[in-house]
Design an enzyme around this catalytic site. Structure first.
Site, mmCIF file in Angstrom:
data_model
loop_
_atom_site.group_PDB
_atom_site.id
_atom_site.type_symbol
_atom_site.label_atom_id
_atom_site.label_comp_id
_atom_site.label_asym_id
_atom_site.label_seq_id
_atom_site.Cartn_x
_atom_site.Cartn_y
_atom_site.Cartn_z
ATOM 1 N N TYR A 119 54.044 43.561 1.026
ATOM 2 C CA TYR A 119 55.316 43.856 1.675
ATOM 3 C C TYR A 119 56.226 44.705 0.788
ATOM 4 O O TYR A 119 55.943 44.896 -0.397
ATOM 5 C CB TYR A 119 56.026 42.556 2.073
ATOM 6 C CG TYR A 119 56.686 41.823 0.907
ATOM 7 C CD1 TYR A 119 55.935 41.109 -0.015
ATOM 8 C CD2 TYR A 119 58.072 41.860 0.726
ATOM 9 C CE1 TYR A 119 56.545 40.446 -1.071
ATOM 10 C CE2 TYR A 119 58.689 41.195 -0.332
ATOM 11 C CZ TYR A 119 57.917 40.488 -1.231
ATOM 12 O OH TYR A 119 58.511 39.842 -2.278
ATOM 13 N N ARG B 54 39.190 33.251 11.757
ATOM 14 C CA ARG B 54 39.500 32.772 10.396
ATOM 15 C C ARG B 54 38.248 32.672 9.530
ATOM 16 O O ARG B 54 37.299 31.967 9.880
ATOM 17 C CB ARG B 54 40.200 31.408 10.464
ATOM 18 C CG ARG B 54 40.697 30.958 9.095
ATOM 19 C CD ARG B 54 41.457 29.631 9.151
ATOM 20 N NE ARG B 54 41.963 29.315 7.823
ATOM 21 C CZ ARG B 54 41.233 28.735 6.871
ATOM 22 N NH1 ARG B 54 39.984 28.398 7.117
ATOM 23 N NH2 ARG B 54 41.759 28.501 5.684
ATOM 24 N N LYS C 99 52.699 43.386 -4.799
ATOM 25 C CA LYS C 99 53.795 42.771 -4.024
ATOM 26 C C LYS C 99 53.171 42.062 -2.816
ATOM 27 O O LYS C 99 53.272 42.506 -1.664
ATOM 28 C CB LYS C 99 54.826 43.825 -3.614
ATOM 29 C CG LYS C 99 56.213 43.205 -3.421
ATOM 30 C CD LYS C 99 57.297 44.254 -3.461
ATOM 31 C CE LYS C 99 58.634 43.751 -2.954
ATOM 32 N NZ LYS C 99 59.209 42.605 -3.618
ATOM 33 N N ARG D 121 54.921 52.294 -3.818
ATOM 34 C CA ARG D 121 54.468 50.971 -4.275
ATOM 35 C C ARG D 121 53.774 50.222 -3.141
ATOM 36 O O ARG D 121 52.797 49.500 -3.364
ATOM 37 C CB ARG D 121 55.653 50.165 -4.831
ATOM 38 C CG ARG D 121 55.219 48.851 -5.469
ATOM 39 C CD ARG D 121 56.353 48.125 -6.151
ATOM 40 N NE ARG D 121 57.383 47.677 -5.225
ATOM 41 C CZ ARG D 121 58.528 47.122 -5.586
ATOM 42 N NH1 ARG D 121 58.806 46.957 -6.879
ATOM 43 N NH2 ARG D 121 59.405 46.730 -4.683
ATOM 44 N N HIS E 256 37.393 33.335 5.071
ATOM 45 C CA HIS E 256 37.921 33.858 3.802
ATOM 46 C C HIS E 256 37.415 35.270 3.510
ATOM 47 O O HIS E 256 38.105 36.078 2.898
ATOM 48 C CB HIS E 256 37.543 32.933 2.643
ATOM 49 C CG HIS E 256 38.326 31.652 2.619
ATOM 50 N ND1 HIS E 256 38.396 30.798 3.704
ATOM 51 C CD2 HIS E 256 39.078 31.079 1.654
ATOM 52 C CE1 HIS E 256 39.158 29.759 3.400
ATOM 53 N NE2 HIS E 256 39.594 29.908 2.151
HETATM 54 N N1 PDD Z 1 62.031 41.027 -4.553
HETATM 55 N N2 PDD Z 1 60.121 40.592 -9.245
HETATM 56 C C1 PDD Z 1 59.856 39.906 -8.120
HETATM 57 C C2 PDD Z 1 58.948 38.727 -8.199
HETATM 58 C C3 PDD Z 1 60.427 40.306 -6.894
HETATM 59 O O1 PDD Z 1 60.156 39.625 -5.776
HETATM 60 C C4 PDD Z 1 61.311 41.421 -6.875
HETATM 61 C C5 PDD Z 1 61.974 41.891 -5.609
HETATM 62 C C6 PDD Z 1 61.563 42.107 -8.083
HETATM 63 C C7 PDD Z 1 62.459 43.307 -8.136
HETATM 64 O O2 PDD Z 1 61.843 44.414 -7.537
HETATM 65 P P1 PDD Z 1 62.691 45.573 -6.849
HETATM 66 O O3 PDD Z 1 63.668 46.040 -7.840
HETATM 67 O O4 PDD Z 1 61.670 46.604 -6.502
HETATM 68 O O5 PDD Z 1 63.351 44.965 -5.628
HETATM 69 C C8 PDD Z 1 60.942 41.664 -9.240
HETATM 70 C C9 PDD Z 1 62.444 41.475 -3.251
HETATM 71 C C10 PDD Z 1 63.803 42.074 -3.206
HETATM 72 C C11 PDD Z 1 62.251 40.338 -2.259
HETATM 73 O O6 PDD Z 1 61.186 39.728 -2.319
HETATM 74 O O7 PDD Z 1 63.119 40.083 -1.420
#
Ligand code: PDD
Length: 286
Positions: free
Chosen positions: A32, A99, A146, A51, A101
Site C-alpha cells: 500500500y 484460499r 510497505k 515505492r 498459501h
Molecule cells: N506510514 N515507517 C513506517 C513503519 C510507516 O508505516 C511509515 C508511514 C513511515 C514513514 O514513511 P513516509 O514518510 O513515506 O510516510 C515509516 C503511513 C503514513 C501509514 O501507514 O499510514
C-alpha cells in the site's frame, strides 16, 4: 462518501466491495501507499508511486498500470472527491483466488483500490510535540516493503495509545529502528541522526525529503543505527511520516526529553519542510 478507484475505474465508494477470497483480505498479501494532499495537490507523488511499484515488485505482484497511469487516475479521483487537504490511500493485492498459501496462477488479476480521506494538518502536535513509548520491534525482517501485514505495527501503536502516547518507538535490542508508522530521528550536538534505510525500516518518503533538506541547508546529517542510550541522551528527538510531517517528540516512556519543548533543529526542519510543501502544492493557510 464520494468515489473510489477500483481496478482502473472510478466508481461510487459504496460500490467498491472486497471479495471474501481477496488475498489482501485473507493473507494481507499486498502492498500500500499513503500520499498526502495539500491545496488539492499531491505532495511527492512520484516518489510514492515509485515505492508502490517497488514494493509490489518485491513480492512478485505485477501492477497492471504504469506509474504515469496511476498518477492520472489518482489525480482524477482527487478532483472528483474535491479533496483539498487529506490523504490518498491506495493498495494492491495479489487478487481473488481460492484460499491457498501458494500464489495463484499468473492470470489472476491484482486488485487495485484507492480512495481519499479528508484530514487536516496536525497543527497542535506540530507546535507542542508528542509523547512516545519504547517497545521491542517484533516485526519481520523485510520492513522495507510497505506490506499490508501491519500486525506488529498495530500492536505497537495500540500499546502507545493505551499509554496516552502518539507513537511507539521500536528497537531491536539496543538498536532503535523506527516508529510503528513513522521514522525516528535524533539530534546530537547539531547533527541529525536516523537509521540507515535497510531491511529493518521503511525508507520513508518524508525521511528522504528531510535528509535532502539537511544536505541542501548545511545541517550535518548521518544515516546510521543509534542506540537506546543515544536516544535517551539526545538533544532533540523527532519523527517523520506522510501524515505527521516533522513531528517533535518531547517525552519518551514518561521521561521528559531535555527541555520538554520542540528543539531548534527540529523547528528549522519544520520550516524547511513547510517551504518544500509550498513549493509543490502552493501556500499553506494552516
Ligand atoms: N506510514 N515507517 C513506517 C513503519 C510507516 O508505516 C511509515 C508511514 C513511515 C514513514 O514513511 P513516509 O514518510 O513515506 O510516510 C515509516 C503511513 C503514513 C501509514 O501507514 O499510514
Amino acid at each position: 462518501m464520494g468515489f473510489a478507484l477500483l481496478n482502473g475505474e472510478i466508481i461510487e465508494r459504496s460500490e467498491a466491495k472486497v471479495d471474501v477470497e481477496d488475498r489482501g483480505y485473507q493473507f494481507g498479501d499486498g502492498v500500500y501507499e499513503v500520499i498526502r494532499v495539500y491545496n488539492g495537490k499531491l505532495f511527492t507523488a512520484a516518489e510514492h508511486l515509485k515505492r508502490f511499484s517497488k514494493s509490489a515488485e518485491s513480492i512478485g505482484i505485477s501492477l497492471q498500470f504504469s506509474s504515469k497511469q496511476l498518477l492520472e487516475m489518482v489525480e482524477e479521483l482527487l478532483k472528483k472527491n474535491n479533496l483539498e487537504t487529506g490523504n490518498i490511500y491506495m493498495q494492491v493485492t495479489r487478487g481473488i483466488a481460492p484460499r491457498n498459501h501458494v500464489f495463484p496462477a499468473s492470470n489472476v488479476t491484482p486488485t487495485l483500490v484507492a480512495y481519499t480521506i479528508k484530514s487536516s494538518r496536525p497543527i497542535d502536535n506540530l507546535k507542542s510535540g508528542v509523547k512516545a513509548i519504547l517497545t521491542e520491534d517484533i516485526r519481520w525482517l523485510r520492513c522495507d516493503i510497505k506490506s499490508l501485514n501491519l500486525l506488529g505495527n498495530l500492536l505497537a501503536k495500540q500499546k502507545a495509545s493505551e499509554k496516552g502516547c502518539f507513537e511507539a518507538i521500536q528497537h531491536r535490542g539496543q538498536d532503535v529502528t523506527e516508529g510503528s508508522s513513522s521514522n525516528i530521528f535524533i539530534v546530537k550536538d547539531g547533527t541529525v541522526i536516523t537509521h540507515e534505510s535497510n531491511n529493518l525500516i521503511l525508507k520513508g518518503i518524508t525521511k528522504d525529503v528531510i535528509l535532502d533538506l539537511c544536505r541542501k541547508n548545511n545541517i550535518p546529517v548521518i544515516e546510521r543505527t543509534f542506540s537506546l542510550t543515544e536516544l535517551d541522551d539526545a538533544d532533540e528527538v523527532f519523527l517523520s511520516s506522510t501524515t505527521a510531517e516533522v513531528m517533535p517528540v518531547i517525552e519518551i516512556n514518561g521521561k521528559i526529553m531535555k527541555a520538554g519543548v520542540p528543539g531548534k533543529v527540529t523547528r528549522k526542519l519544520q520550516d524547511l519542510f513547510q517551504k518544500e510543501i509550498e513549493k509543490q502544492c502552493g501556500v499553506l493557510v494552516s
